[in-house]
Design an enzyme around this catalytic site. Structure first.
Site, PDB file in Angstrom:
ATOM      1  N   LYS A 169       0.839  -1.205   0.000  1.00 25.73           N
ATOM      2  CA  LYS A 169       0.000   0.000   0.000  1.00 25.73           C
ATOM      3  C   LYS A 169       0.879   1.262   0.000  1.00 25.73           C
ATOM      4  O   LYS A 169       2.100   1.175   0.199  1.00 25.73           O
ATOM      5  CB  LYS A 169      -0.928  -0.045   1.221  1.00 25.73           C
ATOM      6  CG  LYS A 169      -1.940  -1.203   1.160  1.00 25.73           C
ATOM      7  CD  LYS A 169      -2.901  -1.154   2.346  1.00 25.73           C
ATOM      8  CE  LYS A 169      -3.886  -2.305   2.318  1.00 25.73           C
ATOM      9  NZ  LYS A 169      -4.872  -2.205   3.426  1.00 25.73           N
ATOM     10  N   TYR A 187     -12.245  -2.366  -3.524  1.00 20.80           N
ATOM     11  CA  TYR A 187     -12.788  -2.439  -2.166  1.00 20.80           C
ATOM     12  C   TYR A 187     -14.309  -2.448  -2.152  1.00 20.80           C
ATOM     13  O   TYR A 187     -14.924  -2.095  -1.134  1.00 20.80           O
ATOM     14  CB  TYR A 187     -12.234  -1.285  -1.324  1.00 20.80           C
ATOM     15  CG  TYR A 187     -10.813  -1.509  -0.830  1.00 20.80           C
ATOM     16  CD1 TYR A 187     -10.467  -2.662  -0.120  1.00 20.80           C
ATOM     17  CD2 TYR A 187      -9.823  -0.548  -1.040  1.00 20.80           C
ATOM     18  CE1 TYR A 187      -9.172  -2.862   0.345  1.00 20.80           C
ATOM     19  CE2 TYR A 187      -8.520  -0.736  -0.566  1.00 20.80           C
ATOM     20  CZ  TYR A 187      -8.208  -1.895   0.128  1.00 20.80           C
ATOM     21  OH  TYR A 187      -6.929  -2.080   0.607  1.00 20.80           O
ATOM     22  N   ARG A 209      -1.779 -14.585   3.604  1.00 22.33           N
ATOM     23  CA  ARG A 209      -2.580 -13.905   4.639  1.00 22.33           C
ATOM     24  C   ARG A 209      -1.940 -14.111   6.021  1.00 22.33           C
ATOM     25  O   ARG A 209      -1.895 -13.189   6.834  1.00 22.33           O
ATOM     26  CB  ARG A 209      -4.022 -14.449   4.645  1.00 22.33           C
ATOM     27  CG  ARG A 209      -4.832 -14.091   3.416  1.00 22.33           C
ATOM     28  CD  ARG A 209      -5.357 -12.685   3.399  1.00 22.33           C
ATOM     29  NE  ARG A 209      -6.216 -12.363   4.506  1.00 22.33           N
ATOM     30  CZ  ARG A 209      -6.912 -11.214   4.602  1.00 22.33           C
ATOM     31  NH1 ARG A 209      -6.832 -10.297   3.636  1.00 22.33           N
ATOM     32  NH2 ARG A 209      -7.660 -10.958   5.641  1.00 22.33           N
ATOM     33  N   ARG A 219       2.394  -7.051   8.996  1.00 27.05           N
ATOM     34  CA  ARG A 219       1.688  -5.993   9.736  1.00 27.05           C
ATOM     35  C   ARG A 219       2.152  -5.932  11.181  1.00 27.05           C
ATOM     36  O   ARG A 219       2.207  -4.857  11.789  1.00 27.05           O
ATOM     37  CB  ARG A 219       0.181  -6.225   9.644  1.00 27.05           C
ATOM     38  CG  ARG A 219      -0.380  -5.891   8.254  1.00 27.05           C
ATOM     39  CD  ARG A 219      -1.740  -6.512   8.036  1.00 27.05           C
ATOM     40  NE  ARG A 219      -2.421  -6.013   6.850  1.00 27.05           N
ATOM     41  CZ  ARG A 219      -3.567  -6.515   6.398  1.00 27.05           C
ATOM     42  NH1 ARG A 219      -4.138  -7.542   7.031  1.00 27.05           N
ATOM     43  NH2 ARG A 219      -4.138  -6.019   5.320  1.00 27.05           N
ATOM     44  N   ASN A 221      -1.939  -0.181   7.144  1.00 33.47           N
ATOM     45  CA  ASN A 221      -1.457  -1.514   7.516  1.00 33.47           C
ATOM     46  C   ASN A 221      -0.608  -2.185   6.438  1.00 33.47           C
ATOM     47  O   ASN A 221      -0.526  -3.399   6.350  1.00 33.47           O
ATOM     48  CB  ASN A 221      -2.619  -2.400   7.984  1.00 33.47           C
ATOM     49  CG  ASN A 221      -3.643  -2.627   6.898  1.00 33.47           C
ATOM     50  OD1 ASN A 221      -3.472  -2.183   5.767  1.00 33.47           O
ATOM     51  ND2 ASN A 221      -4.709  -3.339   7.213  1.00 33.47           N
ATOM     52  N   HIS A 262      -1.931  -5.327   1.197  1.00 30.09           N
ATOM     53  CA  HIS A 262      -3.206  -5.984   0.893  1.00 30.09           C
ATOM     54  C   HIS A 262      -2.922  -7.387   0.361  1.00 30.09           C
ATOM     55  O   HIS A 262      -1.955  -7.587  -0.371  1.00 30.09           O
ATOM     56  CB  HIS A 262      -3.980  -5.217  -0.192  1.00 30.09           C
ATOM     57  CG  HIS A 262      -5.134  -6.025  -0.724  1.00 30.09           C
ATOM     58  ND1 HIS A 262      -6.357  -6.062  -0.089  1.00 30.09           N
ATOM     59  CD2 HIS A 262      -5.227  -6.892  -1.774  1.00 30.09           C
ATOM     60  CE1 HIS A 262      -7.146  -6.908  -0.748  1.00 30.09           C
ATOM     61  NE2 HIS A 262      -6.481  -7.420  -1.770  1.00 30.09           N
ATOM     62  N   GLU A 269      -9.336  -9.960  -8.169  1.00 29.25           N
ATOM     63  CA  GLU A 269      -8.375  -8.875  -7.981  1.00 29.25           C
ATOM     64  C   GLU A 269      -7.236  -8.955  -8.993  1.00 29.25           C
ATOM     65  O   GLU A 269      -6.768  -7.928  -9.489  1.00 29.25           O
ATOM     66  CB  GLU A 269      -7.843  -8.903  -6.537  1.00 29.25           C
ATOM     67  CG  GLU A 269      -8.946  -8.536  -5.540  1.00 29.25           C
ATOM     68  CD  GLU A 269      -8.598  -8.816  -4.082  1.00 29.25           C
ATOM     69  OE1 GLU A 269      -7.468  -9.278  -3.793  1.00 29.25           O
ATOM     70  OE2 GLU A 269      -9.467  -8.570  -3.212  1.00 29.25           O
TER      71      GLU A 269
HETATM   72  P1  DAT Z   1      -7.799  -7.050   5.052  1.00 29.73           P
HETATM   73  O1  DAT Z   1      -7.012  -5.925   4.426  1.00 29.73           O
HETATM   74  O2  DAT Z   1      -7.037  -7.703   6.179  1.00 29.73           O
HETATM   75  O3  DAT Z   1      -8.350  -8.033   4.062  1.00 29.73           O
HETATM   76  P2  DAT Z   1     -10.504  -5.999   5.251  1.00 29.73           P
HETATM   77  O4  DAT Z   1     -10.747  -6.562   3.891  1.00 29.73           O
HETATM   78  O5  DAT Z   1     -11.475  -6.315   6.337  1.00 29.73           O
HETATM   79  O6  DAT Z   1      -9.044  -6.363   5.790  1.00 29.73           O
HETATM   80  O7  DAT Z   1     -10.440  -4.411   5.159  1.00 29.73           O
HETATM   81  C1  DAT Z   1      -9.786  -3.776   4.076  1.00 29.73           C
HETATM   82  C2  DAT Z   1      -8.976  -2.625   4.612  1.00 29.73           C
HETATM   83  O8  DAT Z   1      -9.853  -1.656   5.177  1.00 29.73           O
HETATM   84  C3  DAT Z   1      -8.012  -2.983   5.739  1.00 29.73           C
HETATM   85  O9  DAT Z   1      -6.776  -3.468   5.254  1.00 29.73           O
HETATM   86  C4  DAT Z   1      -7.862  -1.674   6.444  1.00 29.73           C
HETATM   87  C5  DAT Z   1      -9.222  -1.030   6.292  1.00 29.73           C
HETATM   88  N1  DAT Z   1     -10.060  -1.254   7.470  1.00 29.73           N
HETATM   89  C6  DAT Z   1     -10.615  -2.433   7.865  1.00 29.73           C
HETATM   90  N2  DAT Z   1     -11.312  -2.279   8.990  1.00 29.73           N
HETATM   91  C7  DAT Z   1     -11.211  -0.964   9.324  1.00 29.73           C
HETATM   92  C8  DAT Z   1     -11.704  -0.163  10.388  1.00 29.73           C
HETATM   93  N3  DAT Z   1     -12.459  -0.672  11.358  1.00 29.73           N
HETATM   94  N4  DAT Z   1     -11.364   1.159  10.397  1.00 29.73           N
HETATM   95  C9  DAT Z   1     -10.594   1.688   9.433  1.00 29.73           C
HETATM   96  N5  DAT Z   1     -10.096   0.992   8.394  1.00 29.73           N
HETATM   97  C10 DAT Z   1     -10.395  -0.306   8.348  1.00 29.73           C
HETATM   98 MG    MG Z   2      -9.819  -7.865   2.624  1.00 28.91          MG
END
Ligand code: DAT
Ligand code: MG
Length: 148
Positions: free
Chosen positions: A9, A49, A85, A102, A112, A115, A126
């Site tokens: 990212k 997203y 992951r 992370r 974080n 991705h 994706e």
């Molecule tokens: P991941 O990236 O582990 O697959 P995700 O798909 O649930 O996680 O979410 C996508 C991204 O969105 C994640 O990397 C960071 C952001 N994100 C997730 N939960 C969040 C939250 N509660 N507040 C702010 N950003 C968040």
């Molecule tokens: Mg995700």
């Protein structure tokens, strides 16, 4: 062989850890089959997203992922989706174990570092979203005989 989509990212690019992250997946034994430094457009970010579009953080997420260049990659290997992951660690770096990407490099859920696709379906979706078929390279590494 299974494939996944991984992306350093904008925070990871700015913090000069592209090489560190690539190195971890290389050393694990996975094979890089496509990679590019690119600027994500708002429309690509919203598609990527899409599953989060009703979440309160969606706007922030799109703003962040478009805030600077990302390093998009396709990696190949046995069980690469789930293993990547695990190597990334939990979404919120507070919960991510030391030794994970992370866990070692992140402090906040907003920034974080990386991705990674979370399932075979999202990996396929994706990869198609970010790469044209001709951008992915098919080749054999002799080292694979020492990994598999
Ligand atoms: P991941 O990236 O582990 O697959 P995700 O798909 O649930 O996680 O979410 C996508 C991204 O969105 C994640 O990397 C960071 C952001 N994100 C997730 N939960 C969040 C939250 N509660 N507040 C702010 N950003 C968040
Ligand atoms: Mg995700």
């Amino acid at each position: 062989m299974e494939r996944t989509f991984l992306m350093v990212k904008p925070d990871g690019v700015q913090r000069n850890i592209i090489g560190e992250i690539v190195s971890r997946f290389e050393k694990k034994g996975f094979q890089l089959v496509g990679a590019k430094l690119m600027q994500v457009s708002t429309s690509l970010a919203e598609q990527h997203y899409g599953e989060h579009k009703e979440k309160p953080f969606f706007g922030e997420l799109v703003d962040f992922i478009t805030s600077g260049p990302v390093f998009a990659m396709v990696w190949e290997g046995e069980n690469v989706i789930a293993t990547a992951r695990q190597m990334m660690g939990s979404t919120n770096p507070i919960d991510a174990q030391p030794g994970t990407i992370r866990g070692d490099f992140g402090l906040t859920v907003g920034k974080n570092v990386i991705h990674g696709s979370d399932s075979p379906e999202s990996a396929e979706r994706e990869i198609k979203l970010f790469f044209k078929e001709e951008e992915l390279v098919h080749y054999t590494k002799l080292m694979n005989d020492w990994i598999y």
